[in-house]
Design a protein around this motif. Structure first.
Motif, PDB file in Angstrom:
ATOM      1  N   LYS A 120       0.809  -1.217   0.000  1.00  0.00           N
ATOM      2  CA  LYS A 120       0.000   0.000   0.000  1.00  0.00           C
ATOM      3  C   LYS A 120       0.843   1.267   0.000  1.00  0.00           C
ATOM      4  O   LYS A 120       0.492   2.258  -0.644  1.00  0.00           O
ATOM      5  CB  LYS A 120      -0.952  -0.011   1.195  1.00  0.00           C
ATOM      6  CG  LYS A 120      -2.065  -1.048   1.124  1.00  0.00           C
ATOM      7  CD  LYS A 120      -3.010  -0.922   2.309  1.00  0.00           C
ATOM      8  CE  LYS A 120      -4.167  -1.908   2.209  1.00  0.00           C
ATOM      9  NZ  LYS A 120      -3.729  -3.306   2.335  1.00  0.00           N
ATOM     10  N   ILE A 121       1.935   1.266   0.746  1.00  0.00           N
ATOM     11  CA  ILE A 121       2.785   2.457   0.793  1.00  0.00           C
ATOM     12  C   ILE A 121       3.423   2.705  -0.569  1.00  0.00           C
ATOM     13  O   ILE A 121       3.391   3.823  -1.099  1.00  0.00           O
ATOM     14  CB  ILE A 121       3.862   2.319   1.889  1.00  0.00           C
ATOM     15  CG1 ILE A 121       3.202   2.309   3.280  1.00  0.00           C
ATOM     16  CG2 ILE A 121       4.865   3.463   1.796  1.00  0.00           C
ATOM     17  CD1 ILE A 121       4.183   2.106   4.420  1.00  0.00           C
ATOM     18  N   GLU A 279      -8.314   0.179  -6.368  1.00  0.00           N
ATOM     19  CA  GLU A 279      -9.401   0.546  -5.474  1.00  0.00           C
ATOM     20  C   GLU A 279      -9.336   2.023  -5.102  1.00  0.00           C
ATOM     21  O   GLU A 279      -8.253   2.580  -4.880  1.00  0.00           O
ATOM     22  CB  GLU A 279      -9.368  -0.326  -4.212  1.00  0.00           C
ATOM     23  CG  GLU A 279      -9.451  -1.812  -4.541  1.00  0.00           C
ATOM     24  CD  GLU A 279      -9.867  -2.660  -3.358  1.00  0.00           C
ATOM     25  OE1 GLU A 279     -10.347  -2.109  -2.352  1.00  0.00           O
ATOM     26  OE2 GLU A 279      -9.715  -3.888  -3.450  1.00  0.00           O
ATOM     27  N   PHE A 280     -10.519   2.632  -5.024  1.00  0.00           N
ATOM     28  CA  PHE A 280     -10.646   4.058  -4.741  1.00  0.00           C
ATOM     29  C   PHE A 280     -11.741   4.289  -3.700  1.00  0.00           C
ATOM     30  O   PHE A 280     -12.685   3.494  -3.594  1.00  0.00           O
ATOM     31  CB  PHE A 280     -11.021   4.835  -6.007  1.00  0.00           C
ATOM     32  CG  PHE A 280     -10.008   4.772  -7.115  1.00  0.00           C
ATOM     33  CD1 PHE A 280      -9.128   5.822  -7.324  1.00  0.00           C
ATOM     34  CD2 PHE A 280      -9.938   3.666  -7.956  1.00  0.00           C
ATOM     35  CE1 PHE A 280      -8.191   5.763  -8.353  1.00  0.00           C
ATOM     36  CE2 PHE A 280      -9.006   3.607  -8.985  1.00  0.00           C
ATOM     37  CZ  PHE A 280      -8.128   4.664  -9.184  1.00  0.00           C
ATOM     38  N   LEU A 281     -11.611   5.382  -2.953  1.00  0.00           N
ATOM     39  CA  LEU A 281     -12.688   5.872  -2.106  1.00  0.00           C
ATOM     40  C   LEU A 281     -13.216   7.174  -2.687  1.00  0.00           C
ATOM     41  O   LEU A 281     -12.447   7.972  -3.236  1.00  0.00           O
ATOM     42  CB  LEU A 281     -12.202   6.116  -0.670  1.00  0.00           C
ATOM     43  CG  LEU A 281     -11.765   4.895   0.142  1.00  0.00           C
ATOM     44  CD1 LEU A 281     -11.411   5.315   1.568  1.00  0.00           C
ATOM     45  CD2 LEU A 281     -12.816   3.803   0.153  1.00  0.00           C
ATOM     46  N   GLU A 292      -5.387   1.526  -3.024  1.00  0.00           N
ATOM     47  CA  GLU A 292      -4.512   0.361  -3.161  1.00  0.00           C
ATOM     48  C   GLU A 292      -4.796  -0.356  -4.473  1.00  0.00           C
ATOM     49  O   GLU A 292      -5.793  -0.091  -5.151  1.00  0.00           O
ATOM     50  CB  GLU A 292      -4.712  -0.618  -2.005  1.00  0.00           C
ATOM     51  CG  GLU A 292      -6.095  -1.261  -1.958  1.00  0.00           C
ATOM     52  CD  GLU A 292      -6.231  -2.282  -0.843  1.00  0.00           C
ATOM     53  OE1 GLU A 292      -5.350  -3.143  -0.731  1.00  0.00           O
ATOM     54  OE2 GLU A 292      -7.217  -2.203  -0.101  1.00  0.00           O
ATOM     55  N   MET A 293      -3.903  -1.288  -4.800  1.00  0.00           N
ATOM     56  CA  MET A 293      -4.116  -2.155  -5.953  1.00  0.00           C
ATOM     57  C   MET A 293      -3.974  -3.606  -5.526  1.00  0.00           C
ATOM     58  O   MET A 293      -3.109  -3.941  -4.719  1.00  0.00           O
ATOM     59  CB  MET A 293      -3.111  -1.869  -7.066  1.00  0.00           C
ATOM     60  CG  MET A 293      -3.355  -2.720  -8.311  1.00  0.00           C
ATOM     61  SD  MET A 293      -2.254  -2.327  -9.676  1.00  0.00           S
ATOM     62  CE  MET A 293      -3.059  -3.244 -11.011  1.00  0.00           C
ATOM     63  N   ASN A 294      -4.823  -4.449  -6.078  1.00  0.00           N
ATOM     64  CA  ASN A 294      -4.708  -5.894  -5.889  1.00  0.00           C
ATOM     65  C   ASN A 294      -4.153  -6.478  -7.178  1.00  0.00           C
ATOM     66  O   ASN A 294      -4.871  -6.576  -8.184  1.00  0.00           O
ATOM     67  CB  ASN A 294      -6.066  -6.513  -5.569  1.00  0.00           C
ATOM     68  CG  ASN A 294      -6.588  -6.053  -4.225  1.00  0.00           C
ATOM     69  OD1 ASN A 294      -5.941  -6.234  -3.208  1.00  0.00           O
ATOM     70  ND2 ASN A 294      -7.748  -5.408  -4.223  1.00  0.00           N
ATOM     71  N   PRO A 295      -2.870  -6.868  -7.188  1.00  0.00           N
ATOM     72  CA  PRO A 295      -2.237  -7.360  -8.423  1.00  0.00           C
ATOM     73  C   PRO A 295      -2.530  -8.836  -8.662  1.00  0.00           C
ATOM     74  O   PRO A 295      -1.635  -9.669  -8.717  1.00  0.00           O
ATOM     75  CB  PRO A 295      -0.752  -7.104  -8.148  1.00  0.00           C
ATOM     76  CG  PRO A 295      -0.610  -7.252  -6.673  1.00  0.00           C
ATOM     77  CD  PRO A 295      -1.903  -6.775  -6.069  1.00  0.00           C
ATOM     78  N   ARG A 296      -3.802  -9.150  -8.842  1.00  0.00           N
ATOM     79  CA  ARG A 296      -4.248 -10.548  -8.956  1.00  0.00           C
ATOM     80  C   ARG A 296      -5.701 -10.543  -9.396  1.00  0.00           C
ATOM     81  O   ARG A 296      -6.331  -9.484  -9.502  1.00  0.00           O
ATOM     82  CB  ARG A 296      -4.135 -11.244  -7.600  1.00  0.00           C
ATOM     83  CG  ARG A 296      -4.859 -10.487  -6.488  1.00  0.00           C
ATOM     84  CD  ARG A 296      -4.915 -11.231  -5.181  1.00  0.00           C
ATOM     85  NE  ARG A 296      -5.390 -10.411  -4.085  1.00  0.00           N
ATOM     86  CZ  ARG A 296      -6.651 -10.095  -3.835  1.00  0.00           C
ATOM     87  NH1 ARG A 296      -7.606 -10.527  -4.659  1.00  0.00           N
ATOM     88  NH2 ARG A 296      -6.987  -9.352  -2.808  1.00  0.00           N
ATOM     89  N   VAL A 297      -6.263 -11.719  -9.582  1.00  0.00           N
ATOM     90  CA  VAL A 297      -7.703 -11.840  -9.786  1.00  0.00           C
ATOM     91  C   VAL A 297      -8.381 -11.709  -8.420  1.00  0.00           C
ATOM     92  O   VAL A 297      -7.787 -12.026  -7.388  1.00  0.00           O
ATOM     93  CB  VAL A 297      -8.053 -13.191 -10.448  1.00  0.00           C
ATOM     94  CG1 VAL A 297      -7.855 -14.359  -9.490  1.00  0.00           C
ATOM     95  CG2 VAL A 297      -9.470 -13.188 -11.006  1.00  0.00           C
ATOM     96  N   GLN A 298      -9.610 -11.201  -8.398  1.00  0.00           N
ATOM     97  CA  GLN A 298     -10.338 -11.034  -7.136  1.00  0.00           C
ATOM     98  C   GLN A 298     -11.580 -11.918  -7.088  1.00  0.00           C
ATOM     99  O   GLN A 298     -12.080 -12.379  -8.110  1.00  0.00           O
ATOM    100  CB  GLN A 298     -10.776  -9.571  -6.964  1.00  0.00           C
ATOM    101  CG  GLN A 298      -9.639  -8.660  -6.552  1.00  0.00           C
ATOM    102  CD  GLN A 298     -10.162  -7.295  -6.158  1.00  0.00           C
ATOM    103  OE1 GLN A 298     -10.269  -6.418  -6.996  1.00  0.00           O
ATOM    104  NE2 GLN A 298     -10.479  -7.096  -4.895  1.00  0.00           N
TER     105      GLN A 298
END
Length: 383
Positions: A120-121, A279-281, A292-298
């Motif tokens: 995240k950082i 992802e955004f707020l 943040e980003m999820n570098p994968r399938v969700q």
């Protein structure tokens, strides 16, 4: 350059393993499953073309985290590629490097990209460099309670204490005043150590009652990147998603377009390859912030598949084989080719005790009836 995979090992279990086995079968690729001794009678192990027990002396979780054991089996069975699914080793850059060192393709982004975007950082720093707004806060590790107090005073309460390597709501604590900060900081550190092996904590401003919007993207090895529009996952409990739907119709069209464009901007800035989710707020004034980003399938990839008609898991495999987005196999010529049709909603069913503040619970399922009929998609993993 394209390399056709003959055999893919799925380093996961349950529903996502079955989902990947299905994609392999539809692409004419043999699948290899792994399972722990506790999963001997689980449904997913019967759905692969080949399935092997590994780690007889390991616990039920440790089996799926055994990098060396998984790679050894992959080499023994002449596997071309490994798909990690989500969870377990899906965001572990060390595992990606081990795959590369052993001549096995990893179906996902490179280790370097994962290091940038899976933390995240680091990902916030990438967003800053790409001129995409992030939540006000301090993009560095907070190592002591005293330092946490200084940062919280600077940011202004309420604040969110977050594990940089966290996910699924673990290592996240909302703090409304200074007297609670020390306890919540230590709790976040403890949760992070238990879930991710180390505590890497940072602090940012807590956005009250935001919309939580995520954008699905696909990128190929030639630098082409598209978004598959957005999903709304604002309905959550303990920072874990309960209901997810697409498109995010509660937001103005302009805000949705801006978020999707910023997602692509971030992905292009790091040369992202394969599937990922940013992802955004969105606050009450309509301002959006990358988180943040999820570098994968969700888990939620199914929602996007239903409204776009694009098979994300098959696309992952084809991209890893070297196909470009505009190839005949993937058939996404441009962003304009991607259309949203209708609406899709996913509901997660959780085992919780309503008489005990909805805390997670265990027990025996007495009756289970699946949904059925037109418009119903069921991705199951056990039975």
């Amino acid at each position: 350059m394209q390399k056709k995979f003959n055999k893919i090992l799925v380093a996961n279990r349950g529903e996502i393993a079955i989902r990947i086995f299905r994609a392999c079968a539809e692409l004419g690729i043999k699948s290899v499953g792994i399972y722990s001794k506790e999963d001997k009678y689980s449904l997913f192990r019967t759905k692969a073309d080949e399935s092997y027990l590994i780690g007889e002396d390991k616990g039920p979780i440790d089996v799926y985290l055994d990098m060396d054991g998984i790679i050894a089996l992959a080499k023994e069975k002449n596997v071309d590629a490994i798909h990690p699914g989500y969870g377990f080793l899906a965001e572990n850059s060390e595992f990606v490097r081990k795959c590369e060192e052993n001549g096995i393709a990893f179906i996902g982004p490179s280790a370097d990209i994962m290091d940038k975007m899976g933390d995240k950082i680091n990902s916030k720093k990438v967003a800053h460099a790409a001129d995409v707004p992030t939540i006000p806060g301090v993009d560095k590790v907070i190592e002591t309670v005293e330092e946490a107090k200084k940062v919280a005073d600077y940011v202004g309460y309420p604040v969110m204490v977050k594990a940089s390597n966290g996910g699924g709501g673990r290592g996240m604590r909302v703090v409304y005043n200074e007297k609670d900060l020390a306890l919540e900081y230590e709790t976040a550190c403890s949760e992070s150590r238990k879930a991710f092996g180390k505590a890497v904590i940072f602090i940012e401003k807590y956005i009250v009652d935001p919309k939580h919007i995520e954008v699905q993207i696909l990128g190929d090895k030639e630098g082409n990147i598209v978004h598959l529009y957005e999903r709304d996952c604002s309905v959550q409990r303990r920072h874990q998603k309960i209901i997810e739907y697409a498109p995010a119709f509660s937001l103005p069209k302009e805000v949705r377009e801006n978020i999707c464009n910023d997602a692509v901007k971030i992905a292009k800035s790091v040369g992202y390859v394969n599937a990922g989710t940013l992802e955004f707020l969105v606050d009450a004034e309509g301002n959006h912030y990358f988180i943040e980003m999820n570098p994968r399938v969700q888990v939620e990839h199914t929602v996007t598949e239903e409204v776009t008609g694009i098979d994300i898991v098959q696309s992952q495999i084809l991209i890893a084989e070297g196909y470009t987005l505009d190839s005949e196999e993937i058939d996404i010529k441009s962003q304009e080719d991607i259309k949203v049709s209708g609406y899709s909603i996913q509901c997660r069913i959780t085992t919780e005790d309503p008489k005990n503040s909805f805390m997670p619970d265990t027990g025996k399922i007495q009756v289970y009836r699946t949904g059925s009929g037109a418009g119903i998609r069921l991705d199951g993993g056990n039975g």
